[in-house]
Motif scaffolding. Structure first.
Motif: not given
Length: 330
Positions: A145-147, A205-208, A110-111
């Motif tokens: 923004v972090g990923t 971005y692309n977090m569980l 998710v975001f």
């Protein structure tokens, strides 16, 4: 008081707080089993398990990892112990590979955003929207923004690779936008969520979803968006090493994780989603990503061996680094 009879050694690339309620409940059913829990990041667990297998020894009795591609690679290399469990009938076929790697969670990707700092009109609902947001508002989101750093994180690499398989055009635009926005990359979900909570980052971005939702339940002012165009779904994997000294206890633990009791507790206290895809209260997006057809499960299958192909992996990470990390340094 009964004497302790056995030790179950679990080596895991899974946060201890998420597993703790499950382990405690397992011990309620197995009071003579002492559980040893050793925590890793995905790549370190894979390296340690591969080395142990090559040396003809086991790394514990059960391996748990979000890097399911790494578990499939271990299985393909003859490092897994096969077990036939009746509980495997309750999980989707895509979450069981040869009765050697079992998916025991259903975790949407998710975001996540800081509710106090991201205005409603900026909250992205699709992958294309997040790419456009970073392009149109660079002054707001530059460096905010972090990923995952896919060079360090096995789960980050797995998710990025699967993103690239969904739609090449969107993935290319997204990667370019993340690079131009000087996205911050970190090894682990917890680090990114810490920074979003503190307001140093605005969007993850692309977090569980499981880890982010645990923060929300604990009172963090975070928003969680299930992407409306497609939602990757990870099933965290469990595997018994081929040379496990207590494979019987390992099989009993995996059987518990897949049981109705284990799944119910996991949905209530640990990972918050079940295989039916129903979302817990308070999420933004579809109530059921399975019913709406937007779920894209990462199947535990031989296809994951392509993700672990050395040459393909080197090439993918090099391209990602050029687009995202190197761009951020300019």
């Amino acid at each position: 008081m009964q004497a302790e009879q056995e030790v179950l050694s679990i080596h895991a690339a899974t946060d201890r707080p998420a597993m703790e309620p499950l382990i405690r409940d397992f011990q309620t059913l197995n009071p003579n089993t002492r559980v040893e829990f050793v925590e890793y990041v995905t790549n370190d667990l894979f390296a340690a398990a591969s080395k142990a297998c090559q040396d003809g020894r086991a790394l514990g009795d059960v391996l748990l990892s979000s890097g399911v591609d790494q578990l499939v690679k271990l299985t393909n290399d003859g490092c897994a112990h096969s077990v036939n469990l009746p509980e495997t009938e309750t999980v989707p076929r895509w979450a069981n590979w040869r009765d050697e790697v079992f998916g025991f969670t259903f975790e949407p990707v998710v975001f996540v955003y800081n509710r106090a700092k991201v205005p409603v009109e900026d909250v992205p609902t699709t992958h294309l929207e997040i790419a456009d947001l970073l392009r149109l508002k660079p002054e707001t989101y530059q460096g905010r923004v972090g990923t995952y750093d896919i060079r360090q994180s096995g789960i980050g690499y797995l998710l990025a690779f699967n993103d690239s398989q969904q739609t090449t055009t969107t993935y290319g635009r997204l990667l370019e936008s993340l690079g131009r926005a000087q996205a911050v990359v970190r090894c682990c979900t917890g680090e990114i969520l810490d920074e979003i909570e503190a307001g140093r980052l605005l969007i993850g971005y692309n977090m569980l979803a499981s880890y982010a939702y645990a923060r929300i339940r604990a009172g963090a002012n975070l928003g969680l968006v299930v992407p409306a165009d497609y939602t990757l779904v990870l099933s965290r994997g469990a595997m018994i090493p081929a040379a496990a000294s207590n494979a019987t206890a390992g099989a009993r633990f995996i059987s518990y994780l897949l049981s109705n009791r284990g799944q119910t507790l996991a949905q209530r206290e640990a990972f918050f989603f079940g295989f039916a895809g129903e979302a817990p209260a308070g999420l933004e997006g579809a109530a059921s990503i399975v019913r709406t057809g937007i779920a894209r499960p990462i199947a535990i299958s031989p296809a994951l061996l392509a993700v672990q192909d050395d040459e393909r992996r080197r090439r993918f990470i090099a391209d990602w680094s050029r687009s995202l990390v190197d761009m951020a340094k300019r």
